[in-house]
Scaffold this motif. Structure first.
Motif, short mmCIF file in Angstrom:
data_model
loop_
_atom_site.label_atom_id
_atom_site.label_comp_id
_atom_site.label_asym_id
_atom_site.label_seq_id
_atom_site.Cartn_x
_atom_site.Cartn_y
_atom_site.Cartn_z
N SER A 1 -5.94 11.66 0.45
CA SER A 1 -4.86 11.32 -0.47
C SER A 1 -5.35 10.33 -1.51
O SER A 1 -6.49 9.83 -1.46
CB SER A 1 -3.70 10.68 0.31
OG SER A 1 -2.57 10.47 -0.51
N MET A 2 -4.48 10.02 -2.47
CA MET A 2 -4.70 8.90 -3.39
C MET A 2 -3.95 7.70 -2.83
O MET A 2 -2.76 7.78 -2.53
CB MET A 2 -4.16 9.25 -4.78
CG MET A 2 -4.18 8.09 -5.76
SD MET A 2 -5.84 7.62 -6.25
CE MET A 2 -6.11 8.81 -7.57
N TRP B 1 0.84 -1.18 0.00
CA TRP B 1 0.00 0.00 0.00
C TRP B 1 0.88 1.24 0.00
O TRP B 1 1.80 1.38 0.83
CB TRP B 1 -0.93 0.05 1.22
CG TRP B 1 -2.18 -0.73 1.06
CD1 TRP B 1 -2.50 -1.93 1.62
CD2 TRP B 1 -3.31 -0.36 0.27
NE1 TRP B 1 -3.74 -2.34 1.23
CE2 TRP B 1 -4.27 -1.39 0.40
CE3 TRP B 1 -3.62 0.73 -0.55
CZ2 TRP B 1 -5.51 -1.35 -0.23
CZ3 TRP B 1 -4.84 0.77 -1.17
CH2 TRP B 1 -5.78 -0.26 -1.02
N TYR B 2 0.60 2.15 -0.96
CA TYR B 2 1.28 3.42 -1.07
C TYR B 2 0.25 4.53 -0.95
O TYR B 2 -0.93 4.34 -1.27
CB TYR B 2 1.93 3.58 -2.44
CG TYR B 2 3.09 2.69 -2.76
CD1 TYR B 2 2.89 1.45 -3.36
CD2 TYR B 2 4.39 3.09 -2.52
CE1 TYR B 2 3.96 0.62 -3.69
CE2 TYR B 2 5.48 2.28 -2.85
CZ TYR B 2 5.25 1.05 -3.44
OH TYR B 2 6.32 0.24 -3.77
N ARG B 3 0.73 5.71 -0.59
CA ARG B 3 -0.07 6.90 -0.83
C ARG B 3 0.69 7.83 -1.76
O ARG B 3 1.93 7.88 -1.74
CB ARG B 3 -0.52 7.59 0.47
CG ARG B 3 0.54 8.18 1.33
CD ARG B 3 -0.09 8.89 2.56
NE ARG B 3 -0.60 10.21 2.25
CZ ARG B 3 -1.24 11.00 3.09
NH1 ARG B 3 -1.47 10.57 4.34
NH2 ARG B 3 -1.65 12.19 2.74
N GLN B 4 -0.10 8.53 -2.60
CA GLN B 4 0.47 9.40 -3.62
C GLN B 4 -0.06 10.79 -3.40
O GLN B 4 -1.27 11.03 -3.46
CB GLN B 4 0.07 8.90 -5.02
CG GLN B 4 0.63 9.71 -6.16
CD GLN B 4 0.21 9.17 -7.51
OE1 GLN B 4 -0.71 8.35 -7.61
NE2 GLN B 4 0.87 9.60 -8.56
N PHE C 1 10.76 6.36 -5.17
CA PHE C 1 10.23 7.00 -6.37
C PHE C 1 10.59 8.48 -6.40
O PHE C 1 10.67 9.15 -5.37
CB PHE C 1 8.70 6.90 -6.40
CG PHE C 1 8.17 5.53 -6.72
CD1 PHE C 1 7.92 4.61 -5.70
CD2 PHE C 1 7.91 5.16 -8.03
CE1 PHE C 1 7.43 3.36 -5.99
CE2 PHE C 1 7.40 3.90 -8.32
CZ PHE C 1 7.18 3.00 -7.30
N GLY C 2 10.77 9.00 -7.64
CA GLY C 2 10.78 10.43 -7.83
C GLY C 2 9.37 10.98 -7.73
O GLY C 2 8.40 10.22 -7.57
N LYS C 3 9.25 12.29 -7.85
CA LYS C 3 7.95 12.93 -7.65
C LYS C 3 7.05 12.84 -8.86
O LYS C 3 5.87 13.19 -8.79
CB LYS C 3 8.14 14.39 -7.25
CG LYS C 3 8.83 14.53 -5.89
CD LYS C 3 9.02 15.99 -5.51
CE LYS C 3 9.72 16.07 -4.14
NZ LYS C 3 9.94 17.48 -3.73
N GLY D 1 5.34 12.45 -4.54
CA GLY D 1 5.50 11.15 -5.19
C GLY D 1 4.79 10.05 -4.43
O GLY D 1 3.79 10.29 -3.73
N LEU D 2 5.30 8.84 -4.53
CA LEU D 2 4.71 7.69 -3.86
C LEU D 2 5.50 7.35 -2.60
O LEU D 2 6.73 7.32 -2.63
CB LEU D 2 4.76 6.45 -4.76
CG LEU D 2 3.63 6.28 -5.75
CD1 LEU D 2 3.76 7.25 -6.90
CD2 LEU D 2 3.60 4.85 -6.28
#
Lengths: 113, 114
Positions: free
Chosen positions: A87-88, A34-37, B104-106, A42-43
């Protein structure tokens, strides 16, 4: 093709509510993420799981928990949603042997009001 | 620590133009490098990767070469199409240790106009 699906594309919740985000993958992958963007950030990894009932904290686990009762399903739980969790949220999966070749779902845009 | 720096977007090009999106990294050891792409309304997809210095990753007309001397992994395409409009993310996996941890980059938003 690997398919990663997420239960909702858009979700609106109130501050203090308990929120469940569900993710399912159909390719028998061991790893799930699980990530938030967020814009400009970024992620960022929230949690990672490499097996049923196994989990590891990512970079920003505070305020979140996860559950993995079945190999194909990985849930993200916000015990008491707050506005800074707007967030996404992206779910991803990968093979154990190719952990960085990740397959992502379309994301859930969560708004906490 | 590990970090990835991408050129600021948005980038707007006309169809058939040449594309470069710059990416530089900071990492110890020998990281693996990736480009992911996110088309509108979709999740990220792995576009290409390189696992050691001087490797060239390529896919769908896109290329990137792992340059250890300049710590760079710039994404290039000779002739972009409208369908290439997307957000592009550069990422690294540190050498050694876990094989899943990506930084990751932005992201760089690319818009290609007809």
């Amino acid at each position: 093709d690997v398919k990663v699906t997420q239960s909702s594309r858009y979700l609106v919740k109130r501050t203090g509510e308990k929120v469940f985000l569900e993710c399912v993958q159909d390719m028998d992958h061991e790893n799930m993420f699980w990530y938030r963007q967020d814009p400009g950030l970024g992620l960022r990894l929230i949690y990672f799981s490499y097996d049923v009932k196994m989990k590891e904290k990512g970079d920003i686990p505070e305020g979140y928990s996860v559950s993995r009762e079945k190999k194909e399903r990985f849930s993200l739980i916000l015990e008491s949603a707050s506005t800074n969790q707007t967030s996404m949220y992206l779910c991803a999966s990968s093979l154990l042997s190719k952990g960085s070749e990740q397959y992502f779902g379309p994301g859930t845009r969560l708004t906490v009001t | 620590g590990n970090s990835v720096t991408q050129m600021e977007g948005p980038v707007t090009l006309s169809e058939e133009a040449f594309l470069t999106i710059n990416c530089t990294y900071t990492a110890t050891g020998y990281p693996s490098l990736f480009w992911y792409v996110q088309y509108p309304g979709e999740g990220l997809q792995l576009l290409l990767k390189a696992t050691k210095a001087d490797d060239k990753g390529s896919n769908k007309g896109f290329e990137a070469t792992y340059r250890k001397e300049t710590t760079s992994f710039h994404l290039e395409k000779g002739s972009v199409q409208v369908s290439d409009s997307a957000v592009y993310f550069c990422a690294l996996r540190p050498g050694g240790g876990s094989n899943y941890k990506l930084t990751f980059g932005k992201g760089t938003l690319l818009t290609v106009n007809p």
